[in-house]
Design an enzyme around this catalytic site. Structure first.
Site, PDB file in Angstrom:
ATOM      1  N   GLU A 183       0.822  -1.226   0.000  1.00  0.00           N
ATOM      2  CA  GLU A 183       0.000   0.000   0.000  1.00  0.00           C
ATOM      3  C   GLU A 183       0.850   1.269   0.000  1.00  0.00           C
ATOM      4  OE1 GLU A 183      -2.924  -0.107   3.182  1.00  0.00           O
ATOM      5  OE2 GLU A 183      -4.177  -1.464   2.025  1.00  0.00           O
ATOM      6  N   GLU A 252      -6.746  -7.142  -1.113  1.00  0.00           N
ATOM      7  CA  GLU A 252      -7.413  -6.975   0.182  1.00  0.00           C
ATOM      8  C   GLU A 252      -8.844  -6.528  -0.023  1.00  0.00           C
ATOM      9  OE1 GLU A 252      -5.590  -4.644   3.190  1.00  0.00           O
ATOM     10  OE2 GLU A 252      -3.641  -5.623   2.937  1.00  0.00           O
TER      11      GLU A 252
END
Ligand SMILES: *[C@@H]1O[C@H](CO)[C@@H](O)[C@H](O)[C@H]1NC(C)=O
Ligand SMILES: *[C@@H]1O[C@H](CO)[C@@H](O)[C@H](O)[C@H]1NC(C)=O
Ligand SMILES: *[C@@H]1O[C@H](CO)[C@@H](O)[C@H](O)[C@H]1NC(C)=O
Ligand SMILES: *[C@@H]1O[C@H](CO)[C@@H](O)[C@H](O)[C@H]1NC(C)=O
Ligand SMILES: *[C@@H]1O[C@H](CO)[C@@H](O)[C@H](O)[C@H]1NC(C)=O
Ligand SMILES: *[C@@H]1O[C@H](CO)[C@@H](O)[C@H](O)[C@H]1NC(C)=O
Ligand SMILES: *[C@@H]1O[C@H](CO)[C@@H](O)[C@H](O)[C@H]1NC(C)=O
Ligand SMILES: *[C@@H]1O[C@H](CO)[C@@H](O)[C@H](O)[C@H]1NC(C)=O
Ligand SMILES: *[C@@H]1O[C@H](CO)[C@@H](O)[C@H](O)[C@H]1NC(C)=O
Ligand SMILES: CC(=O)N[C@H]1CO[C@H](CO)[C@@H](O)[C@@H]1O
Length: 809
Positions: A183, A252
């Site tokens: 991320e 995710e």
């Protein structure tokens, strides 16, 4: 060839097959999907983080993931558990990454290894060891040589360890993908140009590891080729990878949201999560991972109806894998946010009909048939004619858990406690610690996170005519920790804790025991974990940041004496936890526990101990810590976590209405638990327990009452379902036999679980008798919901019949 030679040969063949495991699996990809041994695949994965459960639990958790239709298990690698001290490694017990991957392999599933090594992961300090932060000259997650050397060292160490065991698919192992960083796009702007250099370095470093399977970066718009950038989020259907050769992957998919101290209880519905997954595959997604599939230090029961509803979705998606990954795609946008997507391959077609309108149900005419598609739902028609699944029509059971008190301890109605006080008199009276500085030390720098606790002590000399001398004296401390306790001249002044979601607060209390001459100020700073997310999150200070002021009045004027640059003496940890180890059966201080006199309650810094028998059976065990304040708990010397039931959430902000799954989900939607603590039950893994003579130790920091503390087992008590005609309903008591059928009706049953009633029409056969015959005594039973099973219905208004059932486990 005589007999002996043959046996010898067989032995050699066996040896060869053991030392050279299965053939290599070729994992490649194009813009459409992963290609495994030449075949396109859809990947349905779920996250299970190995250190969050015990090795004894792994096979069962992974089996349940497989039964739920997943083909892959994903995990991060947690640097701070594996290298707690620089170049000293730990892969034992819950940290046994290799064993975990082998359990996945034994279950016949693939694995995704997210090495990071920055993990975030709702994990202490995002997975970084704190010694890393303390290396001179380091800057984390950017083009900094000290950091990059350490990251490369650890990444290489993990890759080599995994390679030695032949666990990458290219070596015949289960790992089909590996991740570097995590991320980073969310924070890249905090690092300027160095951030871009760092991303390229990460990519090259990863590729140079030569693992033979693709690398991914999640949330990385500019992921350098050949790294695949992937999506994380609540929904990923609008996501497009940055390269035509990268398939659309969702690393995710947030199945829910984490709990935080003082926060509300989040809930994502089965309808909404299945909507998000179905939309993702409708729009060309081929790899997706539930984050998380198994959360925290879990209890092993299935989360129903989520598990069952998604299991059906997985089964349908697998059944149309070929057409999804090879087929041509045609998309028809219709009115009011309705989209029909047709996949065609070899003259066979599968359709998705989505209705993204969050309020308006749709009737969609397609191929001469009418389909009712509720608001915010997706229907899947594997043959483009018959609806086999709709995300809003849940045909899975809802399980209702029961909690049984621990029968093994029934002879004594409640637990018998012994107790002792945490010893810190010397510290708060004399203010002498292990080392001293003439400034306020940052907590991570001081402790390396070897303890939650750090003492800061100083002395201040006050004369009779000291400028701040007055009757209305106060102490004021700015701190970046979660809790601060203050003591003046050996007496407690008070404690205070940070609000939900906040790290910084100012402690302010009246002090009425200052005296002329020397005064000792002792401050205890406590954290409940270090920050794990954000640009430069690792640099956010912890501990007492200052100023530390004594405030007095002269007339109306406030006079301030700033103690921040006094000499401060520090002491790491609390003696009972970090030195005497009162939680351990091997502690040298076992004779310190008292049993005579009254049990002290609501007193700070108090230790409690009790012994208990393990509840019989196999059901998961929890200890309910209701009544306690804040502290830590251990069973047989093993930590079961920090507790904080005295921290209750706001009274406001919970809706009384049932949760509406329609419309975009976020973590503030459908919250509950207002006015209550976020966690009172703590899982005690069976592998921590002996039959008898188990010890529970509590360290209570704020003051609590252990008389309500008790052990319970959790199991499915009953289950209900309200399913539609045309589906097969799976009923299960989660490994135990179904003991009775309390209600069953096919037609138009009314009411809700626990209060079902027959409606106006019924199938001709007695549904309850049928169910009793088929299900009672079974661990799982399948019910075909149709007139074939239950007989023709008469006088039913509803075109589609329903089946309501309540079983007792
Ligand atoms: C792996 O499969 C891909 C695509 O099917 C192919 O191009 C490649 O040559 C294969 N690699 C190996 C090592 O067999
Ligand atoms: C990591 O660094 C140590 C020196 O601190 C070195 O001995 C070791 O070989 C390095 N490991 C790897 C895998 O690079
Ligand atoms: C949803 O449907 C309502 C009622 O038909 C309509 O007013 C609204 O514009 C629709 N919204 C979207 C996003 O299609
Ligand atoms: C398409 O059909 C042909 C002939 O039946 C078959 O050989 C081929 O494997 C099929 N292709 C796919 C992708 O299903
Ligand atoms: C698909 O259908 C067309 C027209 O009927 C036919 O010509 C073609 O051979 C079929 N293809 C396959 C792979 O079955
Ligand atoms: C579908 O619905 C339309 C409008 O309600 C109706 O006119 C039509 O007859 C229906 N078609 C079928 C096949 O049921
Ligand atoms: C913290 O870690 C550093 C680097 O490994 C080490 O030099 C230092 O002694 C440690 N300090 C404590 C308090 O453990
Ligand atoms: C300390 O806290 C006070 C009160 O909240 C605040 O006004 C002040 O700005 C803080 N000082 C620093 C240096 O953060
Ligand atoms: C807390 O205060 C420190 C400085 O004292 C500051 O750097 C940090 O950003 C603050 N954190 C928050 C969450 O306000
Ligand atoms: C990629 C994505 O969907 N990210 C979202 C994740 O969820 C947070 C919080 O709701 C959003 O802010 C992000 O946009």
């Amino acid at each position: 060839m005589n007999y002996h030679v043959i046996t010898l040969l067989l032995a050699i063949i066996n040896l060869i097959s053991v030392s050279h495991p299965t053939l290599a699996t070729n994992v490649s990809h194009d813009g459409r999907s992963l290609i495994i041994n030449g075949e396109r695949k859809i990947i349905l994965s779920g996250a299970i983080h190995y250190p969050r459960s015990t090795p004894e639990m792994w096979p069962d958790l992974i089996k349940k993931a497989k039964q739920g239709g997943l083909d892959t298990i994903e995990t991060y690698v947690f640097w701070n558990v594996h290298e707690p001290i620089r170049r000293q490694y730990d892969f034992t017990g819950r940290n046994d990454l290799i064993r975990f991957i082998k359990v996945i392999q034994d279950a016949g599933l693939y694995a995704i290894l997210r090495i990071g090594p920055y993990a975030c992961a709702e994990w202490n300090y995002g997975g970084f060891p704190v010694w890393l932060h303390n290396l001179p000259g380091i800057e984390m997650r950017t083009a900094n040589n000290v950091f990059m050397d350490e990251m490369q060292n650890f990444t290489t160490f993990i890759v080599n360890k995994v390679k030695e065991e032949n666990l990458f698919a290219s070596q015949g192992g289960p790992i089909i993908l590996a991740q570097i960083e995590n991320e980073y796009d969310n924070v890249i702007s905090s690092y300027g140009d160095a951030g871009k250099l760092y991303v390229n370095w990460c990519a090259n470093m990863a590729v140079s590891q030569n693992i033979g399977v693709p690398w991914i970066m999640c949330l990385q718009k500019e992921a350098p080729q050949p790294i695949i950038n992937t999506c994380n989020g609540w929904y990923c259907h609008d996501f497009t990878p940055n390269n035509p050769n990268s398939p659309k992957m969702w690393t995710e998919n947030w199945t829910g949201w984490f709990k935080n101290w003082g926060g509300k209880l989040p809930h994502r519905t089965a309808e909404d999560i299945s909507y998000a997954v179905a939309r993702f595959f409708q729009t060309g997604g081929t790899v997706q991972n539930y984050y998380m599939f198994v959360t925290g230090f879990v209890i092993r029961n299935l989360n129903q109806p989520k598990w069952g509803h998604l299991k059906q979705l997985h089964s349908i998606l697998h059944s149309i894998e070929k057409v999804l990954t090879y087929g041509d795609v045609v998309t028809n946008d219709m009115d009011n946010s309705v989209t029909v997507t047709i996949y065609t391959n070899n003259n066979s077609s599968s359709c998705f009909i989505s209705n993204a309108n969050s309020t308006s149900d749709a009737t969609v005419t397609w191929g001469g048939h009418n389909f009712s598609v509720p608001a915010w739902s997706v229907s899947i028609l594997p043959d483009c004619k018959n609806e086999m699944y709709n995300t809003a029509k849940v045909n899975a059971q809802t399980s209702i858990m029961t909690r049984k008190s621990n029968e093994a301890n029934q002879e004594s109605s409640s637990l018998k406690w012994s107790w002792t006080k945490e010893k810190f008199n010397k510290i708060v009276k004399h203010g002498k610690g292990q080392f001293a500085k003439d400034f306020l030390l940052e907590q991570k720098a001081a402790t390396n996170d070897t303890s939650d606790y750090l003492w800061y002590m100083t002395s201040v000399n006050l004369d009779a005519d000291d400028i701040i001398w007055s009757d209305d004296m106060r102490i004021c401390v700015n701190t970046s920790a979660h809790v601060l306790h203050a003591y003046v001249n050996g007496h407690e002044i008070g404690y205070q804790y940070a609000k939900e979601d906040s790290f910084n607060f100012t402690f302010e209390r009246k002090v009425n025991n200052l005296k002329k001459g020397t005064n000792v100020i002792a401050l205890l700073s406590a954290t409940v974990g270090l920050k794990n997310y954000g640009g430069h999150y690792d640099m956010v200070p912890n501990g007492i940041t200052g100023p530390v002021n004594l405030l007095g009045k002269r007339g109306d004027e406030t006079v301030i004496k700033d103690l921040s640059s006094h000499v401060w003496s520090n002491s790491i940890g609390l003696r009972g936890i970090d030195h005497d180890m009162l939680f351990s059966e091997r502690s040298r201080y076992v004779n310190r526990w008292k049993t005579s006199g009254n049990l002290p309650i609501n007193t700070q810094m108090t230790w409690y101990k009790t012994t208990f028998k393990a509840p019989s059976g196999n059901d998961p065990v929890v200890v309910d810590l209701t009544g306690m304040g804040k502290g830590m708990a251990w069973v047989n010397g093993m930590s079961i976590g920090r507790y904080w039931p005295s921290f209750v959430t706001d009274e406001d902000g919970c809706s009384l209405e049932p949760c509406d799954y329609r419309g975009k989900y976020d973590n503030n939607k459908c919250v509950s638990n207002c006015g209550k603590p976020i966690q009172t039950e703590y899982h005690v893994p069976r592998s921590f327990l002996k039959d008898d003579g188990n010890t529970l130790v509590l360290f209570e920091e704020f003051g609590g009452n252990p008389s309500q503390v008790n052990f319970k087992t959790i199991s499915v008590g009953k289950a209900c379902a309200n399913a539609y005609e045309g589906n097969t309903l799976e009923l299960t008591c989660d490994g135990r036999p179904i003991s009775a059928v309390k209600f069953a009706s096919f037609g138009d049953p009314l009411g809700v679980c626990g209060a079902f009633k027959k409606g106006f029409c019924e199938g001709a056969n007695n549904a309850q008798d049928i169910l009793t015959k088929v299900c009672v005594g079974q661990e799982t039973c399948l019910v075909d919901i149709s007139e074939k099973t239950f007989g023709a219905t008469l006088g039913c208004e509803a075109k589609v019949k329903r089946f309501a059932v309540e079983i007792v486990c």
